[in-house]
Scaffold this motif. Structure first.
Motif, short mmCIF file in Angstrom:
data_model
loop_
_atom_site.label_atom_id
_atom_site.label_comp_id
_atom_site.label_asym_id
_atom_site.label_seq_id
_atom_site.Cartn_x
_atom_site.Cartn_y
_atom_site.Cartn_z
N THR A 48 17.64 127.98 32.46
CA THR A 48 17.96 127.88 31.04
C THR A 48 19.20 127.01 30.88
OG1 THR A 48 19.37 129.84 31.08
CG2 THR A 48 17.04 130.19 30.55
N THR A 49 19.47 126.65 29.64
CA THR A 49 20.67 125.87 29.36
C THR A 49 21.28 126.38 28.07
OG1 THR A 49 21.58 123.65 29.11
CG2 THR A 49 19.43 124.02 28.15
N ALA A 50 22.57 126.29 27.97
CA ALA A 50 23.31 126.74 26.79
C ALA A 50 22.99 128.20 26.48
CB ALA A 50 23.03 125.82 25.61
N ALA A 51 22.89 128.54 25.24
CA ALA A 51 22.67 129.92 24.84
C ALA A 51 21.20 130.28 24.72
CB ALA A 51 23.37 130.19 23.51
N SER A 52 20.31 129.34 24.89
CA SER A 52 18.88 129.57 24.69
C SER A 52 18.23 130.16 25.94
CB SER A 52 18.19 128.24 24.36
OG SER A 52 16.80 128.44 24.29
N MET A 54 15.16 129.65 26.54
CA MET A 54 14.01 128.77 26.73
C MET A 54 14.02 128.19 28.15
SD MET A 54 12.95 125.44 24.44
CE MET A 54 13.05 126.38 22.93
N THR A 55 12.83 128.20 28.79
CA THR A 55 12.67 127.62 30.12
C THR A 55 11.51 126.63 30.10
OG1 THR A 55 11.06 129.26 30.89
CG2 THR A 55 13.42 129.79 31.21
N LEU A 56 11.47 125.76 31.10
CA LEU A 56 10.34 124.84 31.21
C LEU A 56 9.05 125.60 31.53
CD1 LEU A 56 12.09 121.89 33.06
CD2 LEU A 56 11.23 121.91 30.71
N GLY A 57 9.15 126.64 32.33
CA GLY A 57 7.97 127.46 32.61
C GLY A 57 7.45 128.13 31.34
N GLY A 58 8.37 128.67 30.55
CA GLY A 58 7.98 129.26 29.27
C GLY A 58 7.36 128.23 28.35
N MET A 59 7.90 127.03 28.40
CA MET A 59 7.38 125.95 27.56
C MET A 59 5.95 125.59 27.97
SD MET A 59 9.30 122.39 26.69
CE MET A 59 10.84 123.31 26.57
N LEU A 60 5.68 125.52 29.28
CA LEU A 60 4.32 125.24 29.75
C LEU A 60 3.35 126.31 29.24
CD1 LEU A 60 4.88 124.11 33.45
CD2 LEU A 60 3.80 122.76 31.64
N LYS A 61 3.76 127.58 29.37
CA LYS A 61 2.87 128.67 28.95
C LYS A 61 2.71 128.68 27.44
CE LYS A 61 1.66 133.28 30.42
NZ LYS A 61 2.03 134.36 31.35
N ASP A 92 5.32 141.97 21.30
CA ASP A 92 6.15 140.87 21.79
C ASP A 92 5.61 139.55 21.26
OD1 ASP A 92 7.78 139.05 23.07
OD2 ASP A 92 7.31 139.74 25.10
N PRO A 93 6.08 139.11 20.08
CA PRO A 93 5.59 137.86 19.49
C PRO A 93 5.89 136.63 20.34
CG PRO A 93 7.02 139.03 17.94
CD PRO A 93 7.03 139.79 19.24
N ASP A 94 6.81 136.74 21.28
CA ASP A 94 7.16 135.62 22.17
C ASP A 94 6.68 135.87 23.60
OD1 ASP A 94 8.39 134.07 20.20
OD2 ASP A 94 10.26 135.18 20.40
N TRP A 95 5.59 136.60 23.74
CA TRP A 95 5.07 136.96 25.05
C TRP A 95 4.84 135.73 25.92
CZ3 TRP A 95 0.62 135.78 27.72
CH2 TRP A 95 0.37 136.54 28.87
N ASP A 96 4.31 134.67 25.33
CA ASP A 96 4.03 133.46 26.11
C ASP A 96 5.30 132.94 26.78
OD1 ASP A 96 4.75 133.04 23.42
OD2 ASP A 96 3.72 131.13 23.27
N TRP A 97 6.40 132.96 26.07
CA TRP A 97 7.69 132.51 26.62
C TRP A 97 8.22 133.50 27.66
CZ3 TRP A 97 9.68 127.82 25.63
CH2 TRP A 97 9.22 127.14 24.50
N HIS A 98 8.20 134.79 27.35
CA HIS A 98 8.80 135.81 28.23
C HIS A 98 8.02 136.01 29.52
CE1 HIS A 98 10.39 137.64 24.25
NE2 HIS A 98 11.18 136.69 24.68
N SER A 99 6.69 136.04 29.42
CA SER A 99 5.88 136.38 30.58
C SER A 99 5.82 135.28 31.63
CB SER A 99 4.46 136.74 30.14
OG SER A 99 3.83 135.62 29.55
N ALA A 100 6.22 134.08 31.27
CA ALA A 100 6.16 132.96 32.22
C ALA A 100 7.02 133.21 33.45
CB ALA A 100 6.58 131.66 31.53
N ALA A 101 8.06 134.01 33.31
CA ALA A 101 8.93 134.31 34.45
C ALA A 101 8.19 135.03 35.57
CB ALA A 101 10.12 135.15 33.99
N HIS A 102 7.05 135.64 35.27
CA HIS A 102 6.27 136.38 36.26
C HIS A 102 5.16 135.54 36.88
CE1 HIS A 102 8.43 139.82 34.74
NE2 HIS A 102 7.97 139.57 33.52
#
Length: 179
Positions: A48-52, A54-61, A92-102
């Motif tokens: 991640t960067t800054a306060a967000s 957001m990850t590239l993996g989350g972005m792909l998902k 979890d309305p942001d499941w696509d972003w959160h679950s990418a870490a797994h």
């Protein structure tokens, strides 16, 4: 004949018609995301960067989900594909972003590439059936049905917005810069 830039991205046609231009810019932006995520391991895709958060993996998902949502679910009226079909979006309305870490980098890239391939095929099918004026099969809650033209422009906007995010995140990971 398609020309490619120094990053291997297909250049949108300079003299294309409306459909070729829209598809050209969408494919250019898809290739930009792929470039920004290339060569990264799980740590790089999870950075991640800054306060967000957001990850590239989350972005792909997320973009795999957006591809399926607009081209399969909305445009063609299909039921959601896996893994979207079992998600509790209310919880979890942001499941696509959160679950990418797994997910592994290979799983994330495959999920996104498969969604893009389906979207391309579904777009070609809609173009053959009604061109850019082909209305979505699944309407919005108020009954309106966006046309394929609107969906393509929306997807260009979605990828363009996230390309800026991807550029910042990638630079924070390993210093790689570029448009």
């Amino acid at each position: 004949m398609t020309e490619f830039d120094e990053q291997g991205r297909p250049e949108p046609p300079f003299m294309g018609d409306e459909t070729e231009t829209l598809l050209g810019f969408l494919d250019f932006l898809r290739a930009t995301l792929e470039w920004k995520c290339s060569g990264l391991d799980a740590a790089g895709l999870g950075a991640t960067t800054a306060a967000s958060p957001m990850t590239l993996g989350g972005m792909l998902k997320h973009l795999a989900y957006v591809e399926d949502h607009w081209f399969s679910r909305r445009l063609h009226g299909n039921d959601p594909h896996a893994p979207w079909d079992t998600v509790d979006w209310t919880a979890d309305p942001d499941w696509d972003w959160h679950s990418a870490a797994h997910d592994s980098p290979d799983e994330l890239r495959a999920l996104w590439r498969d969604a893009v391939a389906r979207s391309r095929a579904l777009t070609a099918e809609a173009l053959a059936a009604g061109g850019l004026d082909q209305p979505a099969q699944r309407p919005w809650p108020d009954g309106r049905r966006p046309h394929l033209r609107w969906i393509l422009v929306h997807m260009i906007e979605e990828y363009a917005r996230h390309s800026g995010h991807a550029d910042l995140i990638r630079e924070s990971v390993d210093g790689q810069t570029g448009e």
